[in-house]
Design an enzyme around this catalytic site. Sequence first.
Site, PDB file in Angstrom:
ATOM      1  N   ARG A  16       0.816  -1.219   0.000  1.00  0.00           N
ATOM      2  CA  ARG A  16       0.000   0.000   0.000  1.00  0.00           C
ATOM      3  C   ARG A  16       0.848   1.268   0.000  1.00  0.00           C
ATOM      4  NH1 ARG A  16      -4.229  -0.956   4.763  1.00  0.00           N
ATOM      5  NH2 ARG A  16      -2.687  -2.512   5.421  1.00  0.00           N
ATOM      6  N   GLN A  73      11.232 -14.678   7.268  1.00  0.00           N
ATOM      7  CA  GLN A  73       9.916 -15.233   6.984  1.00  0.00           C
ATOM      8  C   GLN A  73       9.781 -15.269   5.464  1.00  0.00           C
ATOM      9  OE1 GLN A  73       6.486 -12.837   7.976  1.00  0.00           O
ATOM     10  NE2 GLN A  73       5.161 -14.626   8.233  1.00  0.00           N
ATOM     11  N   THR A  79       1.018 -12.823  11.218  1.00  0.00           N
ATOM     12  CA  THR A  79       1.850 -12.373  12.327  1.00  0.00           C
ATOM     13  C   THR A  79       2.273 -13.514  13.250  1.00  0.00           C
ATOM     14  OG1 THR A  79      -0.206 -11.795  13.489  1.00  0.00           O
ATOM     15  CG2 THR A  79       0.953 -10.022  12.338  1.00  0.00           C
ATOM     16  N   GLU A 155     -12.451  -8.610  16.380  1.00  0.00           N
ATOM     17  CA  GLU A 155     -12.197  -7.775  15.213  1.00  0.00           C
ATOM     18  C   GLU A 155     -13.479  -7.048  14.793  1.00  0.00           C
ATOM     19  OE1 GLU A 155      -9.194  -7.218  14.141  1.00  0.00           O
ATOM     20  OE2 GLU A 155      -8.460  -8.641  15.647  1.00  0.00           O
ATOM     21  N   ASN A 170      -7.002  -2.737  20.321  1.00  0.00           N
ATOM     22  CA  ASN A 170      -5.752  -3.484  20.321  1.00  0.00           C
ATOM     23  C   ASN A 170      -4.754  -2.771  19.414  1.00  0.00           C
ATOM     24  OD1 ASN A 170      -3.739  -5.446  20.336  1.00  0.00           O
ATOM     25  ND2 ASN A 170      -4.783  -6.752  18.853  1.00  0.00           N
TER      26      ASN A 170
END
Length: 459
Positions: A16, A73, A79, A155, A170
Amino acid sequence: MTNRYAVVLAAGQGTRMKSKLYKVLHPVCGKPMVQHVVDQLNTLDLKELITVVGFGAEKVQDQLGEDSHYVIQEEQLGTGHAVLQAEDILADKEGTTVVVCGDTPLLTGKTLQNLLDQHDVQNAKATILTAHAEDPTGYGRVIRGGNGQVERIVEQKDASEEEQAIQEINTGTYCFDNAALFEALKNVSNDNVQGEYYLPDVIEILKDQSEIVGAYQTPHFSESLGVNDRVALSKAEKLMKQRINEHHMRSGVTIVDPDQTYIGPDVTIGQDVVIYPGCVIEGETQISDDAVVGPHSTIKDCHIGKETVVKQSVAANSRIGERVQIGPFAHIRPQSSLGDDVKVGNFVEVKKATFGNGSKASHLSYIGDADVGSGVNIGCGTITVNYDGENKHLTTIENDAFIGCNSNLIAPVTVGEGAYVAAGSTINEDVPAEALSIARSRQTNKEGYASKMKSIKKD
């Protein structure tokens, strides 16, 4: 105090951002985001810091150097999967592990310390860094039980109308009991729309095991800002600039217009310094008491002494003494050293040169690759001719010498102590001490020459 470890999540490419530059390397107030994060973590007396890298790994490692260990990774699988890459380094260690995203440059060491303290006080297996959001849309909501412990994280898309009204969110920063973290990560599933392993699922696993999950709410919502695009990057820049400028003003610095003054996070400034609008001060610059900078000056990696004045000029990687006058429109290039009471005036460029105390180059000169003694006066239009097309050479001007206007000093050359160079001279041989050197053509006047030329043109 238990051992402390940290994992920085810095493997995401950041599509982005629409940039060729790896996301966490985008600068905020002159410093890459991930470096901000690591610098704050390093205030916590960590035993180990691991950065999870992926796309652009080499550039992140070049930036952080030996401040971190690195794990890769290779696939971006969430995550939880990212933290799991640190298992070989951390899994058998006892202590507390902080997990921080590399795109959160506003997070402070003080807040991280408070998070760890809360974790220890509650004897928790996990503690979440939360914040109060006036508009929590898009964030995961933190649901607490009656005892203040975290029940779960919901969420936005999964939250009920009542849960969506909750304003504690969060931030994506956590600390965990290290052994519990890696044990729980083995049970995290990728059974979701994205097919990824999410770190917040560890919270639910720990709750199912009746473990204590706590939360610390930072009083500064801005610290929760994660930078995912250029709009957020500009917000982080503005907030960081405001934080830095307020710190200096509260420490005794006058910043005439904070909105138009840009100071890097590693700059140190003494008391009663005045900074005028339009200045950009970066790197590891140190400005001593009572100096004046600006307006519209750019300074990077310089030491500036007491009572020095820099006006509308550029200086980089140089040492500038006390009571020095620079500018307007001077350029102090790298590896220069100016003694006390020096003057470098308008349209003077200094490069890799030293000036002794009290020496002056007041206007329109280039002094490069030069060793200038004390009490030297360099006249307008003087040039040290330092480059022969292949190599740079040194010009030495000894104490109390006087260089007349429009002189060329062709290096390597030495002008001796107390010597004079006549205006308009081109010097290519050493000048003895106390001598006067004149190196120019004798003036010849052609009487009536102008009238003769006019008559020729008429014909």
